[in-house]
Design a protein around this motif. Structure first.
Motif, mmCIF file in Angstrom:
data_model
loop_
_atom_site.group_PDB
_atom_site.id
_atom_site.type_symbol
_atom_site.label_atom_id
_atom_site.label_comp_id
_atom_site.label_asym_id
_atom_site.label_seq_id
_atom_site.Cartn_x
_atom_site.Cartn_y
_atom_site.Cartn_z
ATOM 1 N N CYS A 115 0.865 -1.170 0.000
ATOM 2 C CA CYS A 115 0.000 0.000 0.000
ATOM 3 C C CYS A 115 0.895 1.212 0.000
ATOM 4 N N LEU A 142 -4.426 0.878 -1.716
ATOM 5 C CA LEU A 142 -4.103 -0.547 -1.615
ATOM 6 C C LEU A 142 -3.491 -1.003 -2.913
ATOM 7 N N HIS A 185 -5.369 -7.748 -3.999
ATOM 8 C CA HIS A 185 -5.023 -7.054 -2.750
ATOM 9 C C HIS A 185 -5.287 -7.942 -1.537
ATOM 10 N N ILE A 207 -0.003 -1.644 5.805
ATOM 11 C CA ILE A 207 -1.157 -0.789 6.098
ATOM 12 C C ILE A 207 -1.066 -0.224 7.514
ATOM 13 N N SER A 248 -8.538 1.941 -3.954
ATOM 14 C CA SER A 248 -7.928 0.784 -4.574
ATOM 15 C C SER A 248 -8.226 0.884 -6.064
#
Lengths: 239, 239
Positions: B2, B15, B22, B32, B53
């Motif tokens: 990420c 992401l 993912h 993250i 994303s």
């Protein structure tokens, strides 16, 4: 402060509080608690209570003029804490009241003022005027644990988030969608009459007030638990 | 993995991660959580975070390839348990983040990916080409307690049952009706931009992050108890 009128089986509590905003200070809160005690003392099977108010505001929160009219920050904090304690006692009094309760919200309710309609079993509100505004986040204030438990008893999920975490002034129609109010009406007379009619319909069910209060407390189990208000055992049920 | 981008008051968590699904494995989790720590360290009043994303998936759950590439049954179970622990840490980090959070769900989310989306304060979703799928029941996997508590806090009634107990692939419009998402949009660009705009609008409210996080935790009281997150008392309210 407030006035209590009896009309047949109905108790009508009129909120006046301090000023047009019907603000709450210990004197006002204690006078409302007193009125509820009188209603409780005179209650019978099939009693009900409706709380009404007049004008632009239902209740705009604590009387901050009184809180701040002291010599020091410390004293102001004490006055605030004392107001909060009195509010908590009032909530307890509403939650223990042995009869159905309806709040007819004619105008704005903010901060501590939001708690008052929400401690009734039913809330009817004006469609055309009035918002509920939980403004703690806007003021940079954390909501006390006890009151978070109170709000959690009344609503959940996205509605709870929108009530406390979004700084929103929420109108009647939206509150209806959120399940926080039960119905909306146009005009002060409209909502006041609807509140009285609803209380009257509930009174006609002739419920045992003590049983009603005990079941109601179960809806606020977390809140009651935090305050140590245990449920009482009611005598052998008639089956 | 990420990446974390700062744009004015906004933190944009993007992401990435392998295969476009993912999938959550120790690397993505740690990346993250690290990004959230950085956002927290750099946060001020009026910060906000949006998670975005790109492609077909928002997050398709745990990296089961990694789990199953273990040498033995015992190690497979250990790897799975590690991912559960990591997911708990992730939920904890999101729920404690001192700023409003939004997930812009551009594509499919399954299992752990649904948990990821739902630990944001607001979820925006694509109307088409995006489903929320709690695949656990179909795979024969129990949903562990802290995550059940998250779902119980966010969703109630038949919506909760339909999300968890019915093996449904829930599209945007349905998720909107169920109160799981705030709004739906056509197209990846639209939902991403909407997420950024919403984050911006919330950031402009200029709320105190610490107060925000504390009130937010009150929405998740059961979850916080399970995760052992006590509420911190905030200093004397400014009156």
């Amino acid at each position: 402060m407030c006035s209590l009128e009896k009309r047949g089986n109905l108790f009508i509590l009129t909120l006046t509080g301090k000023n047009v905003e019907h603000r709450l200070n210990p004197e006002v809160l204690i006078s409302i608690i007193s009125a509820l005690s009188r209603a409780k003392a005179k209650s019978t099977r099939g009693s009900a209570l409706v709380t009404v108010s007049h004008g632009k505001f239902f209740c705009n929160g604590f009387d901050l003029d009184w809180v701040n009219a002291t010599g020091s920050k410390q004293e102001a904090q004490q006055r605030f804490d004392y107001s909060l304690d009195c509010l908590t006692q009032l909530v307890q009094a509403f939650i223990s009241l042995p009869m159905p309760t309806v709040a007819a919200v004619n105008g704005h309710a903010a901060a501590a003022g939001v708690v008052i309609p929400l401690c009734h079993d039913y809330v009817v509100m004006r469609r055309d005027r009035g918002v509920l505004y939980v403004n703690d986040l806007e003021m940079g204030l954390k909501i006390p644990e006890l009151y978070m438990a109170f709000f959690r008893a009344k609503t959940s999920g996205w509605a709870l988030r929108d009530l406390v975490l979004r700084g929103l002034k929420i109108k009647g129609e939206e509150l209806l969608k959120m399940g926080i109010v039960d119905a909306v009406y146009d005009g002060e007379e409209g909502v006041t009459n609807a509140g009285m009619k609803m209380a009257d319909d509930l009174a006609r069910r002739k419920w045992d007030g003590e049983v009603y209060a005990e079941i109601r407390k179960g809806l606020y189990s977390e809140f009651c638990g935090m305050l140590g208000i245990a449920s009482k055992a009611i005598g052998t049920p008639k089956l | 993995m990420c990446s974390l981008e700062k744009r004015g008051n906004l933190f944009i968590l993007i992401l990435t991660g392998q295969n476009g699904e993912h999938r959550l494995n120790p690397n993505l989790f740690s990346s993250i959580i690290s990004a959230l720590s950085r956002a927290k360290a750099e946060s001020t009043r009026g910060s906000a975070l949006v998670t975005v994303s790109h492609g077909k998936f928002f997050c398709n759950g745990f990296d089961l390839d990694w789990v199953n590439a273990a040498g033995s049954d015992e190690e497979t179970q250990q790897r799975f348990n590690l991912l559960l622990d990591n997911l708990k840490q992730l939920v904890l980090a999101f729920i404690s983040l001192p700023m409003p959070t939004i997930a812009a769900v551009n594509g499919h989310a399954a299992a752990g990916g649904v948990v990821l989306a739902l630990c944001h304060d607001y979820v925006l979703m694509r109307r088409h080409r995006s489903v929320l799928y709690m695949i656990d029941l179909d795979l024969g996997i129990k949903i562990p307690e802290p995550f059940m508590a998250l779902f119980r806090a966010k969703i109630s009634g038949s919506a909760r049952r339909d999300l968890l107990l019915r093996g449904l692939k829930i599209k945007g419009e349905e998720a909107l009706k169920m109160g799981i998402v705030e709004a739906v949009y056509d197209g990846e660009e639209e939902v991403t931009n909407a997420g950024i705009k919403m984050a911006d609008d919330l950031a402009k409210r200029n709320w105190h992050g610490e107060v925000y996080a504390e009130i937010r935790k009150g929405l998740y009281s059961e979850l916080c108890d399970i995760l052992g997150i006590a509420s911190i008392p905030i200093a004397t309210p400014r009156l």
